[in-house]
Design an enzyme around this catalytic site. Structure first.
Site, PDB file in Angstrom:
ATOM      1  N   ASP A 328      41.609  42.015  43.423  1.00  0.00           N
ATOM      2  CA  ASP A 328      41.019  42.906  44.345  1.00  0.00           C
ATOM      3  C   ASP A 328      41.505  42.615  45.721  1.00  0.00           C
ATOM      4  O   ASP A 328      41.194  41.771  46.358  1.00  0.00           O
ATOM      5  CB  ASP A 328      39.576  42.809  44.260  1.00  0.00           C
ATOM      6  N   THR A 329      41.769  42.831  46.239  1.00  0.00           N
ATOM      7  CA  THR A 329      42.750  43.110  47.300  1.00  0.00           C
ATOM      8  C   THR A 329      42.190  44.132  48.289  1.00  0.00           C
ATOM      9  O   THR A 329      41.278  44.858  47.980  1.00  0.00           O
ATOM     10  CB  THR A 329      44.038  43.634  46.629  1.00  0.00           C
ATOM     11  N   THR A 330      42.804  44.211  49.491  1.00  0.00           N
ATOM     12  CA  THR A 330      42.315  45.091  50.551  1.00  0.00           C
ATOM     13  C   THR A 330      43.503  45.799  51.188  1.00  0.00           C
ATOM     14  O   THR A 330      44.583  45.223  51.276  1.00  0.00           O
ATOM     15  CB  THR A 330      41.558  44.285  51.630  1.00  0.00           C
ATOM     16  N   THR A 347      45.294  40.116  50.531  1.00  0.00           N
ATOM     17  CA  THR A 347      44.490  39.826  49.350  1.00  0.00           C
ATOM     18  C   THR A 347      44.183  38.346  49.203  1.00  0.00           C
ATOM     19  O   THR A 347      44.878  37.494  49.756  1.00  0.00           O
ATOM     20  CB  THR A 347      45.243  40.304  48.089  1.00  0.00           C
ATOM     21  N   PRO A 409      44.319  48.665  47.260  1.00  0.00           N
ATOM     22  CA  PRO A 409      43.966  47.484  46.478  1.00  0.00           C
ATOM     23  C   PRO A 409      43.745  47.893  45.033  1.00  0.00           C
ATOM     24  O   PRO A 409      43.514  49.071  44.744  1.00  0.00           O
ATOM     25  CB  PRO A 409      42.652  47.039  47.129  1.00  0.00           C
TER      26      PRO A 409
END
Length: 513
Positions: A328-330, A347, A409
């Site tokens: 999950d990441t941005t 991330t 993400p």
């Protein structure tokens, strides 16, 4: 930007704020990649991926290997040592990468870029429903439950719980240690993180807990600034992050789709879904075979991105074969009125659960997607980074005018999401909000995942063609990646949209629009 800053200033400042407000997804213990377009017409790709520490060995986890994760995001090992804990952490690159971007292309000071994040950490903010939902969701047998992940170390547990209980939705969560670390970082610059007092604390903590990162690893970390990978789709110019990121996989999918009039098929429809799945299957199979850190593995980029190669794959499909029978990441997008643009993905991976006492921020678990088996393109080597599907992307008109800025993400589902957003904008002529909100499919090689809003008749149509389909139960399903999109309309109006599957948003300058 109203105060005179440009898109790069805004993206860097936003990234520091995101690290406070979304601490399991990103932060200064993470890494990422930033695609920059300047008003003068130049493009640059700033790569600040996490790397394997110098104490790693290629065969260190070979005997622990259980299986590849079902969604192809990482590998399952006995003890989950690659997913949670000190061994799962790669050398962080976010601080160096954001500083590089600000120094090269920004106009504001380092201190000013960090400043807005500090009071949010020091004074706290209400826990959102999305954050609480992440803490309490169990993603299945291939992943350590997040409730355990966020309490993996005593320092992490002290941040996300109080009196032994999770913070509830709406409760104010304070990150005082993180605020003090940001203050030290603002005054001392990135050197304090990589060579100074913060580096000393990180190195001592990892040495005491069996981590692979040393003080020399931190001091030797470097950012790579290079050209983006380029291609075309229906006469438009595409610029994206190349290997080890997902841009080459995206270009392959677009090349495949270029041979079909997918716009005429409408969406959602069985025929459009079929060609999307075949494009995904073909490119994902090549990803598994070829994509890795290009500093360590030779990647046949030209051959894979060749449009004739895609044409041959379409011929295979036309002959009745299935191209996926092979083995999950941005994110933040920013465009300013001068013409500068940024697509930034950063991330923590899935977050390691590690927090160094007194520092207050979490680290990445970037080691989780290295292949634990020696001799593979994505196997572990000290100093190497692993494959990622982060894919910040720009689309340009023939004359070089920016048409779209997009990224997302979402782990392995990033590329398939960006593909569908671009198809929605370019082929289906959807508005940005329609493009990011439209029902989506994903194919990672075995099972077509279809959002609940995909009509049953479309799923049945795919099944009649021989695909296995899982029609999911949610209309806006967090399984899928969450694209962020800015489209430049012909009259110059910038129209932004954030995928409603997560708690993002689009912000406009209401004084000028």
């Amino acid at each position: 930007m109203r105060r005179g800053g440009n898109a790069i200033d805004a993206a860097v400042t936003c990234a520091f704020v995101q690290g406070v407000l979304d601490p399991q997804m990103c932060g200064i213990g993470g890494c990422g990649v930033m695609l920059v377009h300047t008003a003068a017409g130049g493009d640059a790709l700033i790569e600040f991926y996490a790397t394997a520490g110098s104490l790693t060995r290629e065969d260190q986890w070979e005997r622990l290997f259980v299986r590849e994760a079902a969604d192809r995001y990482g590998y399952v090992l006995d003890g989950s040592v690659n997913d949670v804990g000190y061994q799962s952490v790669g050398v962080p690159g976010t601080v160096a990468g954001l500083h590089e971007a600000l120094t090269r292309f920004g106009t504001i000071s380092w201190e000013r870029a960090i400043e807005p994040a500090i009071p949010l950490a020091r004074d706290g903010f209400p826990v959102s429903g999305f954050m609480h939902g992440y803490w309490t969701t169990d993603y299945g047998p291939d992943v350590v439950p997040n409730l355990l992940r966020i309490q993996a170390t005593p320092a992490a547990k002290s941040i996300y719980t109080h009196d032994g209980k999770l913070f509830e939705i709406g409760e104010r969560m304070v990150q005082a240690d993180y605020a003090r670390t940001l203050e030290r970082l603002a005054s001392g610059g990135p050197d304090t993180f990589y060579r100074g007092e913060i580096a000393d604390e990180i190195a001592a903590d990892f040495a005491a807990n069996g981590g692979f990162i040393t003080k020399d690893d931190l001091a030797g970390y470097t950012v790579n600034v290079t050209e983006p990978l380029r291609g075309t789709y229906r006469g438009l110019q595409i610029a994206a992050a190349g290997p080890p990121a997902g841009g080459l996989t995206l270009l392959q999918m677009l090349n495949f789709l270029e041979g079909y009039d997918i716009g005429a098929q409408g969406w959602p429809s069985t025929e459009a879904a079929r060609v999307l799945v075949e494009a995904m299957a073909w490119a994902m199979a090549d990803r598994d075979l070829h994509i890795a850190d290009p500093r360590f593995i030779e990647i046949p980029t030209g051959a894979l991105a060749d449009k004739q190669y895609a044409a041959k794959a379409r011929d295979v499909v036309a002959a009745g074969a299935r191209v996926h029978d092979r083995a999950d990441t941005t994110h933040v997008c920013v465009v300013d009125d001068a013409g500068n643009a940024v697509s930034l993905t950063h991330t923590l991976g899935s977050a390691s659960g590690v927090v160094t006492p007194g520092l207050g921020f979490g680290y990445n678990d970037y080691m989780n997607c290295f292949d634990p088996r020696p001799g593979h393109p994505n196997s572990i080597v000290a100093g190497k980074t692993r494959v990622t599907m982060m894919t910040p992307t720009f689309v340009f008109e023939k004359g070089g005018k920016l048409r779209a800025c997009v990224g997302a993400p979402g782990g392995t589902k990033i590329v398939t999401a960006i593909l569908q957003v671009l198809v929605n904008v370019i082929d289906h002529r959807m508005s940005p909000m329609e493009a990011v909100s439209a029902p989506r499919i994903d194919f990672q090689g075995d099972l077509v995942q279809a959002e609940a809003r995909i009509p049953l008749v479309v799923c049945q149509g795919l099944e009649s063609l021989g695909y296995k389909v899982n029609r999911r139960t949610l209309n806006y399903d967090s399984y899928f990646a969450r694209p962020q999109l800015i489209v430049a309309e012909p009259d110059g109006f910038l129209h932004g949209a954030s995928d409603p599957r997560k708690d993002g948003g689009a912000a406009f300058d209401t004084e000028t629009e």
